[in-house]
Design a protein around this motif. Structure first.
Motif, PDB file in Angstrom:
ATOM      1  N   ALA A 127       0.829  -1.206   0.000  1.00 41.18           N
ATOM      2  CA  ALA A 127       0.000   0.000   0.000  1.00 41.18           C
ATOM      3  C   ALA A 127       0.865   1.257   0.000  1.00 41.18           C
ATOM      4  O   ALA A 127       0.573   2.229  -0.715  1.00 41.18           O
ATOM      5  CB  ALA A 127      -0.934  -0.006   1.210  1.00 41.18           C
ATOM      6  N   ILE A 128       1.938   1.246   0.802  1.00 41.27           N
ATOM      7  CA  ILE A 128       2.867   2.383   0.825  1.00 41.27           C
ATOM      8  C   ILE A 128       3.497   2.575  -0.546  1.00 41.27           C
ATOM      9  O   ILE A 128       3.576   3.697  -1.073  1.00 41.27           O
ATOM     10  CB  ILE A 128       3.955   2.158   1.891  1.00 41.27           C
ATOM     11  CG1 ILE A 128       3.335   2.186   3.291  1.00 41.27           C
ATOM     12  CG2 ILE A 128       5.056   3.211   1.779  1.00 41.27           C
ATOM     13  CD1 ILE A 128       4.288   1.760   4.383  1.00 41.27           C
ATOM     14  N   TYR A 129       3.942   1.483  -1.135  1.00 41.88           N
ATOM     15  CA  TYR A 129       4.611   1.530  -2.442  1.00 41.88           C
ATOM     16  C   TYR A 129       3.700   2.117  -3.512  1.00 41.88           C
ATOM     17  O   TYR A 129       4.102   3.006  -4.277  1.00 41.88           O
ATOM     18  CB  TYR A 129       5.044   0.111  -2.813  1.00 41.88           C
ATOM     19  CG  TYR A 129       5.435  -0.082  -4.258  1.00 41.88           C
ATOM     20  CD1 TYR A 129       6.711   0.249  -4.708  1.00 41.88           C
ATOM     21  CD2 TYR A 129       4.533  -0.612  -5.178  1.00 41.88           C
ATOM     22  CE1 TYR A 129       7.059   0.064  -6.038  1.00 41.88           C
ATOM     23  CE2 TYR A 129       4.877  -0.801  -6.499  1.00 41.88           C
ATOM     24  CZ  TYR A 129       6.147  -0.458  -6.925  1.00 41.88           C
ATOM     25  OH  TYR A 129       6.499  -0.636  -8.234  1.00 41.88           O
ATOM     26  N   GLN A 130       2.469   1.652  -3.575  1.00 43.55           N
ATOM     27  CA  GLN A 130       1.556   2.094  -4.622  1.00 43.55           C
ATOM     28  C   GLN A 130       1.192   3.568  -4.463  1.00 43.55           C
ATOM     29  O   GLN A 130       1.138   4.317  -5.444  1.00 43.55           O
ATOM     30  CB  GLN A 130       0.297   1.224  -4.615  1.00 43.55           C
ATOM     31  CG  GLN A 130       0.567  -0.203  -5.058  1.00 43.55           C
ATOM     32  CD  GLN A 130      -0.649  -1.096  -4.919  1.00 43.55           C
ATOM     33  OE1 GLN A 130      -1.667  -0.676  -4.366  1.00 43.55           O
ATOM     34  NE2 GLN A 130      -0.556  -2.318  -5.395  1.00 43.55           N
ATOM     35  N   GLY A 131       0.950   3.994  -3.227  1.00 43.31           N
ATOM     36  CA  GLY A 131       0.601   5.389  -2.994  1.00 43.31           C
ATOM     37  C   GLY A 131       1.737   6.339  -3.338  1.00 43.31           C
ATOM     38  O   GLY A 131       1.540   7.347  -4.036  1.00 43.31           O
ATOM     39  N   VAL A 132       2.944   6.022  -2.871  1.00 43.62           N
ATOM     40  CA  VAL A 132       4.098   6.892  -3.120  1.00 43.62           C
ATOM     41  C   VAL A 132       4.447   6.919  -4.606  1.00 43.62           C
ATOM     42  O   VAL A 132       4.743   7.978  -5.176  1.00 43.62           O
ATOM     43  CB  VAL A 132       5.313   6.435  -2.283  1.00 43.62           C
ATOM     44  CG1 VAL A 132       6.563   7.219  -2.665  1.00 43.62           C
ATOM     45  CG2 VAL A 132       5.028   6.616  -0.798  1.00 43.62           C
TER      46      VAL A 132
END
Length: 235
Positions: A127-132
């Protein structure tokens, strides 16, 4: 069928050249300054994932355990983190995680459900990867996102991470859906494809750390519940 698979391997063999061509197009259009943005992207992602693994997860464990959680976190990283780092697969790490839970003395009825379930829906790092990455791609293409669009990215990243398969590289595939949710160009995925392998290793470690934390917290809750029930029965 084996001959068909052998005949189609040329697609896999040509994939690196295709990614190189897409990256070349973006570099040619945006200049060498894009490599500075790459450095910022890597620093932000690594820093955020370290914050999640060493601050957020231990804090949640502290709330439920009411003791220093870092010995458990470090043991998890030492015994199952390396497997997650090199396999890049939450699913492949399930037996390692379950073996560690058994060593920690957790209830089998709890970790036999929470660990496989977490490997499917508990994707903190993804989730962090996709958002950033979505924000990074928007900045590279010079697209200004409104607060509403940023909230949509966050919500879509969280929801899509729940449905992401626990296999290597699946996060980048789901990134396309996150980009489409706010109308960002899907070809921007090529910008992060070159460094996705390293980022995939990092986010898988964060994913399995979250799985372990969830199992430990649920086990602590059940132990507390049993203690209260025993106290009521004794009274």
């Amino acid at each position: 069928s084996e001959m068909c698979i052998r005949d189609r391997r040329w697609i896999i063999n040509l994939a690196p050249f295709g990614i190189m061509g897409l990256v070349y197009t973006n570099v040619a259009g945006n200049g060498l300054a894009i490599f500075t943005q790459y450095g910022k992207l890597l620093a932000l992602l690594v820093g955020t994932m370290l914050f999640m693994a060493f601050i957020v997860s231990p804090f949640i464990m502290f709330i439920y355990l009411r003791c220093n959680p870092y010995p458990l976190v470090l043991r998890c990283l030492r015994e199952s983190g390396l497997t997650a780092f090199f396999t890049r697969s939450s699913a492949a790490n399930i037996p390692v995680n379950m073996a560690l839970c058994e060593k920690l003395g957790l209830d089998k009825d709890i970790y036999s459900v929470s660990i496989p379930l977490g490997a499917t829906i508990n994707m903190d790092g993804t989730a962090i990867y996709q958002g950033v990455c979505a924000i990074f791609i928007a900045q590279v293409f010079g697209i200004d996102l409104t607060i509403g669009q940023q909230c949509v990215i966050v919500a879509t990243a969280v929801l899509s991470s729940i449905g992401t398969a626990g296999v290597p590289g699946s996060g980048m595939i789901m990134l396309a859906m996150v980009l489409q949710s706010v109308g960002l160009p899907v070809e921007g995925i090529a910008l992060v494809a070159g460094v996705d392998r390293v980022l995939d290793m990092m986010r898988t470690v964060v994913n399995i750390t979250g799985d372990q934390s969830a199992a430990v917290c649920v086990n602590a809750l059940e132990n507390r519940k049993e203690t209260r029930q025993a106290a009521k029965a004794a009274a």
